[in-house]
Write an enzyme that holds these catalytic residues in place. Sequence first.
Site, PDB file in Angstrom:
ATOM      1  CE  LYS A  26      -3.874  -2.494   1.946  1.00 23.53           C
ATOM      2  NZ  LYS A  26      -4.633  -2.963   3.105  1.00 23.53           N
ATOM      3  CD  GLN A  73      -3.809  -4.621   6.234  1.00 23.65           C
ATOM      4  OE1 GLN A  73      -3.837  -3.570   5.595  1.00 23.65           O
ATOM      5  NE2 GLN A  73      -4.215  -5.760   5.723  1.00 23.65           N
ATOM      6  CG  ASP A 132     -10.082  -0.344   4.538  1.00 22.87           C
ATOM      7  OD1 ASP A 132      -9.663  -0.866   3.489  1.00 22.87           O
ATOM      8  OD2 ASP A 132      -9.438  -0.305   5.599  1.00 22.87           O
TER       9      ASP A 132
HETATM   10  N1  GUN Z   1      -7.167  -6.939   5.656  1.00 25.78           N
HETATM   11  C1  GUN Z   1      -7.385  -7.680   4.538  1.00 25.78           C
HETATM   12  N2  GUN Z   1      -7.902  -6.912   3.569  1.00 25.78           N
HETATM   13  C2  GUN Z   1      -8.010  -5.655   4.078  1.00 25.78           C
HETATM   14  C3  GUN Z   1      -8.475  -4.422   3.550  1.00 25.78           C
HETATM   15  O1  GUN Z   1      -8.926  -4.312   2.396  1.00 25.78           O
HETATM   16  N3  GUN Z   1      -8.405  -3.357   4.401  1.00 25.78           N
HETATM   17  C4  GUN Z   1      -7.940  -3.446   5.668  1.00 25.78           C
HETATM   18  N4  GUN Z   1      -7.935  -2.354   6.422  1.00 25.78           N
HETATM   19  N5  GUN Z   1      -7.519  -4.587   6.181  1.00 25.78           N
HETATM   20  C5  GUN Z   1      -7.542  -5.683   5.394  1.00 25.78           C
END
Ligand code: GUN
Length: 285
Positions: A52, A96, A119
Site C-alpha cells: 500500500k 490494517q 476501506d
Molecule cells: N485486511 C485484509 N484486507 C483488508 C483491507 O482491504 N483493508 C484493511 N484495512 N484490512 C484488510
Amino acid sequence: MAERIDGKSVSAKVKEEVRLETEKLKEQGIVPGLAVVLVGDDPASRTYVNNKKKACAQVGFYSEEYALPATTSQEELMDLVDRLNHDPKINGILVQSPLPKGLDEEAVVEAISPEKDVDAFHPSNVGRIMIGNFHFLPCTPAGVIELLKTAGVTIAGKNCVVIGRSNIVGKPMAMLLLHENGTVTICHSKTQNLKEICRQADILIAAVGRKHFVTADMVKPGAAVIDVGINRDENGKLCGDVDFEAVEKIASCITPVPGGVGPMTIAMLMKNTLSAAKIQHGLPL
Ligand code: GUN
C-alpha cells in the site's frame, strides 16, 4: 482454456489514471494523503501494508505509516485515529485488519471519520453502499467488478454466486453485483448443495480462505471465475481458493493468485484516497 485475467495490468492502468489526476490536483496545491496503521507483526499484514505504501509513492500521494506493537492499548489506537481524523494532510485512514486479540476492531472502525474511511468499512459507508448512494466502494469487491468489466463479462441478468460472507469481501461483493443487476446468491459454511448452486453460476466468486476449495466439478463450463483467496500451500507458495489448473480448463476466464484480485485491491484503495481528497477539498469527483 480460460483467458487469464491479468490483475497486475488492470491495476497498473487504474493507478496510472490516479497518478495523472493527482498531478492535476498538485497544481492546485492539493496532495492526497493516506495514513496506514499496522498493529502487531502479522507477516501477511506487513506485506499488504508495504504494498500500500509503495502504491502511494507510485501515484504521488503523501503517506504515513504507523507500525505499532501488538501490546498497543485500545485507548492508544483510538487516540491515534482521532489525531488522524483531525489531520488536514491525511485524507484517508486505513487500519490494517485483523487487529491483534484484545483490541476492539469494530470500535476502531467506527471511530474513523466516514469521510476518511477509504476501506468503506464504517457502518455509515456500509449503509450508503446498501442504498446505492456512496462515495467509496470497498476496495476488494470494487476491484473484482473492475476486473469483470475489463474482461468483457456482462454482469446484468447473470447468475452470480459468492462463496463467503465476510464483511470485508462476501457481503459487499454481493451488494456490488446486485448494483450491476446480477442475480446474486451468497453461499457459506452452512449452505446445503453448495456444488449444485456453484454449478449454476455464470460468475463465481470465491472468498473462502481455503486452498483448492473450488474444484472443477463445482464450475459451470464457460463461467467467469474470480479467486479472492490468498492462502499458502504445503510448500509455502501463495495460492487462492480455486483449484486453478483444473478450473482453468473449464472456465471462460479466471483470475490467477497471485496477480489477480490482490493488485486490484490496492489500486482501488488509491482511487478511494483520491476521491476522499477531492471531497474534502470540495471538488467534484
Ligand atoms: N485486511 C485484509 N484486507 C483488508 C483491507 O482491504 N483493508 C484493511 N484495512 N484490512 C484488510
